[in-house]
Design a protein around this motif. Structure first.
Motif, PDB file in Angstrom:
ATOM      1  N   HIS A  86      58.127  -3.588 -23.802  1.00 21.66           N
ATOM      2  CA  HIS A  86      57.746  -2.479 -22.921  1.00 21.66           C
ATOM      3  C   HIS A  86      58.956  -1.597 -22.635  1.00 21.66           C
ATOM      4  CE1 HIS A  86      53.574  -3.145 -21.095  1.00 21.66           C
ATOM      5  NE2 HIS A  86      53.645  -3.826 -22.205  1.00 21.66           N
ATOM      6  N   PRO A  87      58.723  -0.341 -22.217  1.00 20.49           N
ATOM      7  CA  PRO A  87      59.847   0.559 -21.921  1.00 20.49           C
ATOM      8  C   PRO A  87      60.688   0.027 -20.760  1.00 20.49           C
ATOM      9  CG  PRO A  87      57.775   1.777 -22.111  1.00 20.49           C
ATOM     10  CD  PRO A  87      57.411   0.328 -22.056  1.00 20.49           C
ATOM     11  N   LEU A  88      61.970  -0.166 -20.996  1.00 19.71           N
ATOM     12  CA  LEU A  88      62.857  -0.658 -19.944  1.00 19.71           C
ATOM     13  C   LEU A  88      64.140   0.160 -19.820  1.00 19.71           C
ATOM     14  CD1 LEU A  88      62.477  -4.535 -20.394  1.00 19.71           C
ATOM     15  CD2 LEU A  88      61.582  -3.132 -18.516  1.00 19.71           C
ATOM     16  N   ALA A  89      64.208   1.272 -20.539  1.00 14.98           N
ATOM     17  CA  ALA A  89      65.403   2.118 -20.433  1.00 14.98           C
ATOM     18  C   ALA A  89      65.562   2.661 -19.024  1.00 14.98           C
ATOM     19  CB  ALA A  89      65.337   3.258 -21.446  1.00 14.98           C
ATOM     20  N   ARG A  90      64.457   3.004 -18.396  1.00 16.83           N
ATOM     21  CA  ARG A  90      64.527   3.518 -17.021  1.00 16.83           C
ATOM     22  C   ARG A  90      65.091   2.456 -16.086  1.00 16.83           C
ATOM     23  NH1 ARG A  90      62.314   7.414 -13.469  1.00 16.83           N
ATOM     24  NH2 ARG A  90      63.099   6.862 -11.405  1.00 16.83           N
ATOM     25  N   ALA A  91      64.710   1.210 -16.287  1.00 18.36           N
ATOM     26  CA  ALA A  91      65.233   0.126 -15.451  1.00 18.36           C
ATOM     27  C   ALA A  91      66.741  -0.009 -15.631  1.00 18.36           C
ATOM     28  CB  ALA A  91      64.534  -1.186 -15.790  1.00 18.36           C
ATOM     29  N   LEU A  92      67.207   0.079 -16.862  1.00 16.98           N
ATOM     30  CA  LEU A  92      68.643   0.035 -17.120  1.00 16.98           C
ATOM     31  C   LEU A  92      69.351   1.201 -16.441  1.00 16.98           C
ATOM     32  CD1 LEU A  92      68.430  -0.875 -20.911  1.00 16.98           C
ATOM     33  CD2 LEU A  92      69.374  -2.363 -19.129  1.00 16.98           C
ATOM     34  N   ALA A  93      68.757   2.390 -16.518  1.00 14.26           N
ATOM     35  CA  ALA A  93      69.340   3.564 -15.881  1.00 14.26           C
ATOM     36  C   ALA A  93      69.386   3.408 -14.365  1.00 14.26           C
ATOM     37  CB  ALA A  93      68.555   4.818 -16.264  1.00 14.26           C
ATOM     38  N   ASP A  94      68.344   2.828 -13.801  1.00 16.62           N
ATOM     39  CA  ASP A  94      68.325   2.610 -12.355  1.00 16.62           C
ATOM     40  C   ASP A  94      69.441   1.671 -11.916  1.00 16.62           C
ATOM     41  OD1 ASP A  94      66.150   4.260 -12.025  1.00 16.62           O
ATOM     42  OD2 ASP A  94      64.695   2.642 -11.729  1.00 16.62           O
ATOM     43  N   ARG A  95      69.643   0.591 -12.679  1.00 13.15           N
ATOM     44  CA  ARG A  95      70.711  -0.355 -12.317  1.00 13.15           C
ATOM     45  C   ARG A  95      72.095   0.324 -12.417  1.00 13.15           C
ATOM     46  NH1 ARG A  95      67.429  -3.000  -9.652  1.00 13.15           N
ATOM     47  NH2 ARG A  95      66.504  -4.951 -10.437  1.00 13.15           N
ATOM     48  N   LEU A  96      72.272   1.176 -13.414  1.00 17.19           N
ATOM     49  CA  LEU A  96      73.529   1.908 -13.526  1.00 17.19           C
ATOM     50  C   LEU A  96      73.713   2.868 -12.356  1.00 17.19           C
ATOM     51  CD1 LEU A  96      73.429   2.640 -17.350  1.00 17.19           C
ATOM     52  CD2 LEU A  96      75.282   1.414 -16.187  1.00 17.19           C
ATOM     53  N   ALA A  97      72.643   3.548 -11.972  1.00 22.43           N
ATOM     54  CA  ALA A  97      72.721   4.464 -10.833  1.00 22.43           C
ATOM     55  C   ALA A  97      73.045   3.716  -9.551  1.00 22.43           C
ATOM     56  CB  ALA A  97      71.405   5.229 -10.686  1.00 22.43           C
ATOM     57  N   GLU A  98      72.440   2.556  -9.366  1.00 22.30           N
ATOM     58  CA  GLU A  98      72.721   1.740  -8.182  1.00 22.30           C
ATOM     59  C   GLU A  98      74.189   1.331  -8.119  1.00 22.30           C
ATOM     60  OE1 GLU A  98      68.240  -0.273  -8.295  1.00 22.30           O
ATOM     61  OE2 GLU A  98      70.015  -1.498  -8.698  1.00 22.30           O
ATOM     62  N   ALA A  99      74.786   1.116  -9.290  1.00 25.27           N
ATOM     63  CA  ALA A  99      76.184   0.691  -9.341  1.00 25.27           C
ATOM     64  C   ALA A  99      77.158   1.852  -9.138  1.00 25.27           C
ATOM     65  CB  ALA A  99      76.475   0.010 -10.680  1.00 25.27           C
ATOM     66  N   GLY A 100      76.647   3.098  -9.264  1.00 24.73           N
ATOM     67  CA  GLY A 100      77.501   4.260  -9.051  1.00 24.73           C
ATOM     68  C   GLY A 100      77.879   5.011 -10.307  1.00 24.73           C
ATOM     69  N   LEU A 101      76.976   5.078 -11.291  1.00 25.96           N
ATOM     70  CA  LEU A 101      77.261   5.782 -12.537  1.00 25.96           C
ATOM     71  C   LEU A 101      77.583   7.241 -12.274  1.00 25.96           C
ATOM     72  CD1 LEU A 101      77.199   5.384 -15.692  1.00 25.96           C
ATOM     73  CD2 LEU A 101      74.907   6.384 -15.594  1.00 25.96           C
ATOM     74  N   CYS A 102      78.632   7.726 -12.922  1.00 28.88           N
ATOM     75  CA  CYS A 102      79.052   9.117 -12.792  1.00 28.88           C
ATOM     76  C   CYS A 102      78.813   9.871 -14.086  1.00 28.88           C
ATOM     77  CB  CYS A 102      80.529   9.191 -12.419  1.00 28.88           C
ATOM     78  SG  CYS A 102      80.928   8.510 -10.803  1.00 28.88           S
ATOM     79  N   ASP A 103      78.869  11.195 -13.995  1.00 24.28           N
ATOM     80  CA  ASP A 103      78.619  12.038 -15.157  1.00 24.28           C
ATOM     81  C   ASP A 103      79.582  11.762 -16.300  1.00 24.28           C
ATOM     82  OD1 ASP A 103      76.466  13.307 -13.993  1.00 24.28           O
ATOM     83  OD2 ASP A 103      77.656  14.963 -13.193  1.00 24.28           O
ATOM     84  N   GLY A 104      80.839  11.427 -15.990  1.00 22.79           N
ATOM     85  CA  GLY A 104      81.832  11.238 -17.034  1.00 22.79           C
ATOM     86  C   GLY A 104      81.946   9.828 -17.563  1.00 22.79           C
ATOM     87  N   ASP A 105      81.027   8.947 -17.187  1.00 24.95           N
ATOM     88  CA  ASP A 105      81.097   7.554 -17.620  1.00 24.95           C
ATOM     89  C   ASP A 105      80.470   7.360 -18.991  1.00 24.95           C
ATOM     90  OD1 ASP A 105      82.260   6.864 -15.201  1.00 24.95           O
ATOM     91  OD2 ASP A 105      80.364   6.251 -14.273  1.00 24.95           O
ATOM     92  N   GLY A 106      81.105   6.543 -19.814  1.00 29.87           N
ATOM     93  CA  GLY A 106      80.528   6.124 -21.089  1.00 29.87           C
ATOM     94  C   GLY A 106      79.839   4.787 -20.906  1.00 29.87           C
ATOM     95  N   VAL A 107      78.670   4.624 -21.493  1.00 28.54           N
ATOM     96  CA  VAL A 107      77.847   3.438 -21.236  1.00 28.54           C
ATOM     97  C   VAL A 107      77.917   2.452 -22.392  1.00 28.54           C
ATOM     98  CG1 VAL A 107      75.503   2.604 -20.809  1.00 28.54           C
ATOM     99  CG2 VAL A 107      76.293   4.709 -19.721  1.00 28.54           C
ATOM    100  N   LEU A 108      78.104   1.195 -22.022  1.00 24.64           N
ATOM    101  CA  LEU A 108      78.172   0.089 -22.960  1.00 24.64           C
ATOM    102  C   LEU A 108      77.010  -0.844 -22.652  1.00 24.64           C
ATOM    103  CD1 LEU A 108      80.143  -0.943 -25.177  1.00 24.64           C
ATOM    104  CD2 LEU A 108      81.301  -2.233 -23.385  1.00 24.64           C
TER     105      LEU A 108
END
Length: 256
Positions: A102-124
């Motif tokens: 099932h689609p879970l990219a949004r869930a991954l994005a939410d967890r990153l946002a909760e952690a404080g993802l910024c515009d200039g961050d590269g995602v691993l």
């Protein structure tokens, strides 16, 4: 749900790390809350109890939903063999695809946002890694979905395949830095924190002490929706979710 709804058996891999079982129980509680009238039970493939074989033997008709993120050995070989061995005559046991179908990219994005993802961050994006090439391809496809959602490159590393001297991790970090990433953000494609996530966290900390680390998916609403939809399809009730997992509008990203 109808009063004669089959039991839902959630099957997790299992771990010696107590955090895993605690997270699996939270997921189970969230699923049970979302499915009143359905008997929901948690079982394990290994290392924890009850085992899925034991749970099947004491169940009537049931739907088995694997709390796994990619179709690999456990879902293709191990679990079907256990179901065949422990299913009793006259009882219907149906195994669904893994929740990662099932689609879970949004869930991954939410967890990153909760952690404080910024515009200039590269995602691993970090996943377990499998001997099944198809399972690893699935993870790479999920990385493409996350990259599209976040509008930035997403690299993939596998916790069991970091390479000699953690070469694979170092190479992924270098590629992200080459694209202009000012900081590395780790996105665990895991249900729970544990020994494997810590292995990657520790290695990344040596390379990038300022790295951002998001939380595992756990009982995210999209994980719960994946379970309820898979159960509903297998039990013949049709899709049950509200479609939230298909929304591709990340929230909470910071311009920092």
């Amino acid at each position: 749900m109808p009063v004669d709804s089959p039991r839902l058996l959630l099957v997790a891999h299992g771990s010696r790390d107590p955090r895993f079982a605690a997270t699996a129980r939270r997921v189970t509680a969230s699923v049970a809350s979302a499915m009143p009238g359905v008997d929901v039970e948690l079982a394990y493939l290994d290392l924890n109890e009850p085992t899925i074989g034991e749970a099947i033997e004491r169940s009537g008709d049931c739907v088995v939903v694997p709390l796994l993120f990619a179709e690999g050995f456990h879902s293709k070989i191990d679990l079907p063999a256990i179901i065949a061995e422990h299913s009793l005559p006259g009882r219907r046991v149906v195994q669904t695809p893994v929740i990662g179908s099932h689609p879970l990219a949004r869930a991954l994005a939410d967890r990153l946002a909760e952690a404080g993802l910024c515009d200039g961050d590269g995602v691993l994006l970090c996943a377990v890694g499998s001997s099944d090439a198809g399972a690893d391809r699935h993870v790479r496809h999920r990385a493409i979905e996350l990259s599209t959602l976040l509008h930035r490159p997403v690299e993939v590393v596998f916790a069991t395949k970091l390479g000699s001297g953690e070469h694979e991790l170092l190479s992924a970090v270098r590629r992200l830095k080459a694209t202009g990433a000012r900081r590395i953000a780790l996105s665990p494609y895991f249900l729970s924190a544990g020994l494997l996530t810590e292995r990657v966290d520790t290695a990344l900390d040596r390379l990038c002490p300022d790295a951002l680390v998001a939380g595992p998916l756990g009982a995210h609403p999209d994980v719960v929706s994946a379970v309820t939809d898979l159960y509903a399809d297998a039990a013949g009730f049709g899709p049950a979710s509200d479609g939230r997992a298909d929304e591709l509008v990340p929230e909470g990203l910071r311009s920092c």
